[in-house]
Write a protein that holds these residues in place. Structure first.
Motif, PDB file in Angstrom:
ATOM      1  N   VAL A  97     -22.242 -43.872 -39.358  1.00 33.80           N
ATOM      2  CA  VAL A  97     -22.537 -43.023 -40.508  1.00 33.80           C
ATOM      3  C   VAL A  97     -21.714 -43.501 -41.704  1.00 33.80           C
ATOM      4  O   VAL A  97     -20.511 -43.706 -41.600  1.00 33.80           O
ATOM      5  N   HIS A  98     -22.384 -43.644 -42.843  1.00 30.64           N
ATOM      6  CA  HIS A  98     -21.687 -44.027 -44.068  1.00 30.64           C
ATOM      7  C   HIS A  98     -22.228 -43.214 -45.235  1.00 30.64           C
ATOM      8  O   HIS A  98     -23.439 -43.009 -45.346  1.00 30.64           O
ATOM      9  N   VAL A  99     -21.300 -42.764 -46.098  1.00 29.51           N
ATOM     10  CA  VAL A  99     -21.672 -42.162 -47.365  1.00 29.51           C
ATOM     11  C   VAL A  99     -20.797 -42.815 -48.427  1.00 29.51           C
ATOM     12  O   VAL A  99     -19.579 -42.935 -48.245  1.00 29.51           O
ATOM     13  N   THR A 100     -21.415 -43.239 -49.509  1.00 32.80           N
ATOM     14  CA  THR A 100     -20.704 -44.002 -50.538  1.00 32.80           C
ATOM     15  C   THR A 100     -21.078 -43.479 -51.914  1.00 32.80           C
ATOM     16  O   THR A 100     -22.251 -43.483 -52.278  1.00 32.80           O
ATOM     17  N   GLU A 101     -20.053 -43.075 -52.680  1.00 37.55           N
ATOM     18  CA  GLU A 101     -20.282 -42.542 -54.015  1.00 37.55           C
ATOM     19  C   GLU A 101     -20.228 -43.647 -55.070  1.00 37.55           C
ATOM     20  O   GLU A 101     -19.543 -44.668 -54.886  1.00 37.55           O
ATOM     21  N   SER A 102     -20.896 -43.384 -56.169  1.00 35.68           N
ATOM     22  CA  SER A 102     -20.810 -44.258 -57.346  1.00 35.68           C
ATOM     23  C   SER A 102     -21.143 -43.437 -58.580  1.00 35.68           C
ATOM     24  O   SER A 102     -21.687 -42.327 -58.465  1.00 35.68           O
ATOM     25  N   GLY A 103     -20.775 -43.980 -59.740  1.00 35.29           N
ATOM     26  CA  GLY A 103     -21.189 -43.359 -60.990  1.00 35.29           C
ATOM     27  C   GLY A 103     -20.116 -42.626 -61.761  1.00 35.29           C
ATOM     28  O   GLY A 103     -20.399 -42.063 -62.818  1.00 35.29           O
ATOM     29  N   GLY A 104     -18.897 -42.597 -61.262  1.00 35.35           N
ATOM     30  CA  GLY A 104     -17.840 -41.919 -61.999  1.00 35.35           C
ATOM     31  C   GLY A 104     -17.406 -42.712 -63.213  1.00 35.35           C
ATOM     32  O   GLY A 104     -17.919 -43.791 -63.501  1.00 35.35           O
ATOM     33  N   GLY A 105     -16.435 -42.155 -63.934  1.00 33.77           N
ATOM     34  CA  GLY A 105     -15.925 -42.841 -65.112  1.00 33.77           C
ATOM     35  C   GLY A 105     -15.233 -41.898 -66.058  1.00 33.77           C
ATOM     36  O   GLY A 105     -14.931 -40.755 -65.711  1.00 33.77           O
ATOM     37  N   LEU A 106     -14.998 -42.402 -67.263  1.00 32.65           N
ATOM     38  CA  LEU A 106     -14.347 -41.632 -68.315  1.00 32.65           C
ATOM     39  C   LEU A 106     -15.402 -41.136 -69.295  1.00 32.65           C
ATOM     40  O   LEU A 106     -16.254 -41.910 -69.758  1.00 32.65           O
ATOM     41  N   VAL A 107     -15.327 -39.851 -69.619  1.00 30.92           N
ATOM     42  CA  VAL A 107     -16.301 -39.259 -70.537  1.00 30.92           C
ATOM     43  C   VAL A 107     -15.584 -38.245 -71.413  1.00 30.92           C
ATOM     44  O   VAL A 107     -14.594 -37.631 -70.982  1.00 30.92           O
ATOM     45  N   GLN A 108     -16.076 -38.068 -72.620  1.00 29.74           N
ATOM     46  CA  GLN A 108     -15.491 -37.078 -73.522  1.00 29.74           C
ATOM     47  C   GLN A 108     -15.961 -35.681 -73.168  1.00 29.74           C
ATOM     48  O   GLN A 108     -17.038 -35.511 -72.569  1.00 29.74           O
ATOM     49  N   PRO A 109     -15.181 -34.669 -73.516  1.00 29.82           N
ATOM     50  CA  PRO A 109     -15.634 -33.283 -73.292  1.00 29.82           C
ATOM     51  C   PRO A 109     -16.996 -33.055 -73.929  1.00 29.82           C
ATOM     52  O   PRO A 109     -17.259 -33.519 -75.043  1.00 29.82           O
ATOM     53  N   GLY A 110     -17.859 -32.359 -73.181  1.00 28.06           N
ATOM     54  CA  GLY A 110     -19.222 -32.142 -73.638  1.00 28.06           C
ATOM     55  C   GLY A 110     -20.195 -33.208 -73.207  1.00 28.06           C
ATOM     56  O   GLY A 110     -21.409 -33.036 -73.366  1.00 28.06           O
TER      57      GLY A 110
END
Length: 115
Positions: free
Chosen positions: A1-14
């Motif tokens: 079983v594997h689960v792998t996240e992606s898509g995070g980062g730095l973003v401004q409020p809003g």
């Protein structure tokens, strides 16, 4: 079983981000999937859950109306669309599966909300 996240980062409020979770090694369409997060110095908390048929979802009160969990059973993917992000959403976000009395976690994806 594997689960792998992606898509995070730095973003401004809003701002907005979409996290993705790729799953493999089990019959994905049969299982409930969740997103958790853990902020520095805090315990890991449940953010959102989606049931196998996508008809039922649950959200923590802190993200209701801003976050949307969804899944694509044909692609074995779970998503978390995050809109109107706030500084308090800053955390490591984890994809989670509970199966056969075992917790499965991804490695986590950092989301930082800062100006």
């Amino acid at each position: 079983v594997h689960v792998t996240e992606s898509g995070g980062g730095l973003v401004q409020p809003g701002g907005s981000l979409r996290l993705s979770c790729a799953a493999s090694g089990f019959p994905f369409s049969l299982y409930r999937m969740s997103w958790y997060r853990q902020a520095p110095g805090k315990e890991r908390e449940l953010v959102a859950t989606i049931y196998s048929d996508s008809e039922f979802t649950q959200y923590d009160d802190s993200v209701k109306g801003r976050f949307t969990i969804s899944r694509d059973n044909a692609k074995n993917m779970v998503y978390l669309q995050m809109n109107n992000l706030k500084s308090e959403d800053t955390a490591v976000y984890y994809c989670h599966l509970w199966r056969d009395r075992t917790d499965y976690w991804g490695q986590g994806s950092q989301v930082t909300v800062s100006s």
